[in-house]
Design a protein around this motif. Structure first.
Motif, PDB file in Angstrom:
ATOM      1  N   PHE A  97       7.881 -11.141  -4.189  1.00 41.40           N
ATOM      2  CA  PHE A  97       8.070 -11.322  -2.749  1.00 41.40           C
ATOM      3  C   PHE A  97       7.760 -10.029  -2.015  1.00 41.40           C
ATOM      4  O   PHE A  97       8.186  -8.945  -2.414  1.00 41.40           O
ATOM      5  N   LEU A  98       7.015 -10.161  -0.915  1.00 42.35           N
ATOM      6  CA  LEU A  98       6.680  -9.026  -0.058  1.00 42.35           C
ATOM      7  C   LEU A  98       7.319  -9.245   1.314  1.00 42.35           C
ATOM      8  O   LEU A  98       6.834 -10.068   2.104  1.00 42.35           O
ATOM      9  N   PRO A  99       8.411  -8.528   1.616  1.00 48.35           N
ATOM     10  CA  PRO A  99       9.062  -8.718   2.912  1.00 48.35           C
ATOM     11  C   PRO A  99       8.222  -8.236   4.083  1.00 48.35           C
ATOM     12  O   PRO A  99       8.417  -8.682   5.218  1.00 48.35           O
ATOM     13  N   VAL A 100       7.290  -7.323   3.832  1.00 48.67           N
ATOM     14  CA  VAL A 100       6.314  -6.894   4.834  1.00 48.67           C
ATOM     15  C   VAL A 100       4.977  -6.712   4.131  1.00 48.67           C
ATOM     16  O   VAL A 100       4.928  -6.333   2.958  1.00 48.67           O
ATOM     17  N   VAL A 101       3.898  -6.992   4.860  1.00 50.30           N
ATOM     18  CA  VAL A 101       2.550  -6.867   4.304  1.00 50.30           C
ATOM     19  C   VAL A 101       1.706  -6.081   5.298  1.00 50.30           C
ATOM     20  O   VAL A 101       1.743  -6.355   6.499  1.00 50.30           O
ATOM     21  N   SER A 102       0.936  -5.119   4.817  1.00 50.35           N
ATOM     22  CA  SER A 102       0.062  -4.334   5.682  1.00 50.35           C
ATOM     23  C   SER A 102      -1.367  -4.852   5.619  1.00 50.35           C
ATOM     24  O   SER A 102      -1.785  -5.464   4.634  1.00 50.35           O
ATOM     25  N   SER A 103      -2.134  -4.575   6.670  1.00 51.08           N
ATOM     26  CA  SER A 103      -3.545  -4.985   6.689  1.00 51.08           C
ATOM     27  C   SER A 103      -4.331  -4.232   5.622  1.00 51.08           C
ATOM     28  O   SER A 103      -5.303  -4.761   5.071  1.00 51.08           O
ATOM     29  N   ASN A 104      -3.908  -3.017   5.301  1.00 52.96           N
ATOM     30  CA  ASN A 104      -4.572  -2.247   4.256  1.00 52.96           C
ATOM     31  C   ASN A 104      -4.427  -2.931   2.900  1.00 52.96           C
ATOM     32  O   ASN A 104      -5.403  -3.062   2.143  1.00 52.96           O
ATOM     33  N   LEU A 105      -3.219  -3.388   2.577  1.00 51.32           N
ATOM     34  CA  LEU A 105      -3.001  -4.082   1.311  1.00 51.32           C
ATOM     35  C   LEU A 105      -3.772  -5.396   1.274  1.00 51.32           C
ATOM     36  O   LEU A 105      -4.383  -5.745   0.259  1.00 51.32           O
ATOM     37  N   VAL A 106      -3.773  -6.118   2.380  1.00 49.84           N
ATOM     38  CA  VAL A 106      -4.527  -7.377   2.460  1.00 49.84           C
ATOM     39  C   VAL A 106      -6.002  -7.124   2.194  1.00 49.84           C
ATOM     40  O   VAL A 106      -6.650  -7.862   1.436  1.00 49.84           O
ATOM     41  N   GLY A 107      -6.561  -6.067   2.808  1.00 53.68           N
ATOM     42  CA  GLY A 107      -7.977  -5.764   2.614  1.00 53.68           C
ATOM     43  C   GLY A 107      -8.309  -5.433   1.172  1.00 53.68           C
ATOM     44  O   GLY A 107      -9.326  -5.890   0.632  1.00 53.68           O
ATOM     45  N   LYS A 108      -7.447  -4.653   0.525  1.00 53.86           N
ATOM     46  CA  LYS A 108      -7.685  -4.297  -0.876  1.00 53.86           C
ATOM     47  C   LYS A 108      -7.679  -5.533  -1.768  1.00 53.86           C
ATOM     48  O   LYS A 108      -8.574  -5.734  -2.601  1.00 53.86           O
ATOM     49  N   LEU A 109      -6.664  -6.385  -1.602  1.00 51.06           N
ATOM     50  CA  LEU A 109      -6.555  -7.570  -2.450  1.00 51.06           C
ATOM     51  C   LEU A 109      -7.709  -8.538  -2.202  1.00 51.06           C
ATOM     52  O   LEU A 109      -8.223  -9.158  -3.137  1.00 51.06           O
ATOM     53  N   ALA A 110      -8.100  -8.676  -0.937  1.00 44.39           N
ATOM     54  CA  ALA A 110      -9.181  -9.618  -0.603  1.00 44.39           C
ATOM     55  C   ALA A 110     -10.500  -9.216  -1.242  1.00 44.39           C
ATOM     56  O   ALA A 110     -11.331 -10.076  -1.547  1.00 44.39           O
ATOM     57  N   HIS A 111     -10.684  -7.920  -1.470  1.00 47.55           N
ATOM     58  CA  HIS A 111     -11.958  -7.431  -2.015  1.00 47.55           C
ATOM     59  C   HIS A 111     -11.829  -6.923  -3.443  1.00 47.55           C
ATOM     60  O   HIS A 111     -12.691  -6.205  -3.943  1.00 47.55           O
ATOM     61  N   GLY A 112     -10.733  -7.301  -4.110  1.00 50.96           N
ATOM     62  CA  GLY A 112     -10.589  -6.979  -5.528  1.00 50.96           C
ATOM     63  C   GLY A 112     -10.443  -5.510  -5.820  1.00 50.96           C
ATOM     64  O   GLY A 112     -10.920  -5.019  -6.854  1.00 50.96           O
ATOM     65  N   ILE A 113      -9.776  -4.787  -4.920  1.00 53.20           N
ATOM     66  CA  ILE A 113      -9.551  -3.352  -5.128  1.00 53.20           C
ATOM     67  C   ILE A 113      -8.082  -3.158  -5.529  1.00 53.20           C
ATOM     68  O   ILE A 113      -7.186  -3.373  -4.721  1.00 53.20           O
ATOM     69  N   TYR A 114      -7.885  -2.747  -6.761  1.00 47.97           N
ATOM     70  CA  TYR A 114      -6.518  -2.631  -7.295  1.00 47.97           C
ATOM     71  C   TYR A 114      -6.206  -1.184  -7.666  1.00 47.97           C
ATOM     72  O   TYR A 114      -5.674  -0.907  -8.735  1.00 47.97           O
ATOM     73  N   ASP A 115      -6.542  -0.270  -6.758  1.00 47.96           N
ATOM     74  CA  ASP A 115      -6.441   1.150  -7.067  1.00 47.96           C
ATOM     75  C   ASP A 115      -5.113   1.770  -6.657  1.00 47.96           C
ATOM     76  O   ASP A 115      -4.965   2.987  -6.687  1.00 47.96           O
ATOM     77  N   GLU A 116      -4.160   0.965  -6.231  1.00 39.64           N
ATOM     78  CA  GLU A 116      -2.835   1.489  -5.912  1.00 39.64           C
ATOM     79  C   GLU A 116      -1.779   0.530  -6.465  1.00 39.64           C
ATOM     80  O   GLU A 116      -2.070  -0.620  -6.760  1.00 39.64           O
TER      81      GLU A 116
END
Length: 253
Positions: A97-116
């Motif tokens: 569960f993510l109580p808050v989500v950032s646009s940065n995290l959304v962008g990474k996940l949408a483009h398959g970037i798992y560097d954090e």
């Protein structure tokens, strides 16, 4: 403390958490405030039935502060994800569960970037077949998260890109919902609500009955004194706005 002792300490702390008899919920906190009120209230409900493991991004720690996050999540330990080099622990997790989500995290996940750490944990949680549910308000270009930082009119192309990224995550079965609907969406994972955990956000005069106070909550309160609970978290932007607009904040006894 030596590297070896630090590693052992982290391992033992993880094992103590994982050995609890309750089902496990992995809580991932990103660096955003949009939807935080509803998101952390939903987390309170999850804590009734689950042993929680909390991982926060560095941006979240910078934004909220570690002690404030411990108060918001009701846990004595906040991980940063670096401790979880082996993802076998996800086998015992029931929900992410993510109580808050950032646009940065959304962008990474949408483009398959798992560097954090947060992105990597979500990727491995999906590999393990775990449900991932989050409050999306902080990533919405027309939401409070952008407005609180002064970005009230983002360009259409950016709005389109962010909305497309959110849809890509939903296609990956990473379910993001607005805060006002999150309790309904989490209901299959929640026990019956009790009076103790029923929280209604309200404004009575200048008393703000909220767990998280953001800049948006103070916009019409210039030159006034507001009263909040001792456990209320006030974001840095809200504190800055209060100083600039002669808003005095009192913490109730």
């Amino acid at each position: 403390m030596s590297i070896y002792l630090t590693a052992m300490k982290n391992y033992l702390e993880q094992q103590n958490s994982l050995n609890s008899s309750k089902p496990k919920a992995l809580i991932l906190v990103a660096g955003a405030t949009g939807g935080a009120q509803e998101g952390f209230q939903a987390l309170e409900r999850l804590r009734e039935s689950y042993e929680i493991i909390v991982v926060a991004s560095q941006a979240a720690l910078d934004l909220y502060g570690e002690e404030n996050l411990k108060s918001l999540t009701g846990t004595a330990k906040i991980y940063q994800g670096k401790e979880f080099k082996i993802y076998d622990f996800l086998k015992v997790v029931t929900i992410v569960f993510l109580p808050v989500v950032s646009s940065n995290l959304v962008g990474k996940l949408a483009h398959g970037i798992y560097d954090e750490p947060l992105a990597s944990l979500i990727f491995h949680a999906k590999l393990a077949g775990k449900p991932v549910i989050g409050v999306v308000d902080g990533a919405l270009p027309d939401g409070d998260g952008f407005k609180s930082r002064g970005f009230t009119n983002p360009p259409p192309g950016l709005v389109k890109l962010i909305n497309e990224n959110i849809e890509k995550l939903r296609a990956q079965e990473i379910y993001l919902y607005k805060g006002k609907t999150i309790l309904e969406k989490l209901s299959p994972y929640l026990g019956p609500q009790t009076a103790e955990t029923s929280v209604v956000s309200s404004k009575t005069g200048v008393t703000l009955n909220k767990r998280v106070i953001t800049r948006e909550d103070l916009l019409e309160l210039a030159n006034q004194t507001i009263t909040v609970s001792q456990k209320t978290i006030i974001t840095d932007l809200a504190r800055e706005y209060a100083v600039q607009n002669n808003i005095k904040i009192n913490f109730a006894e």
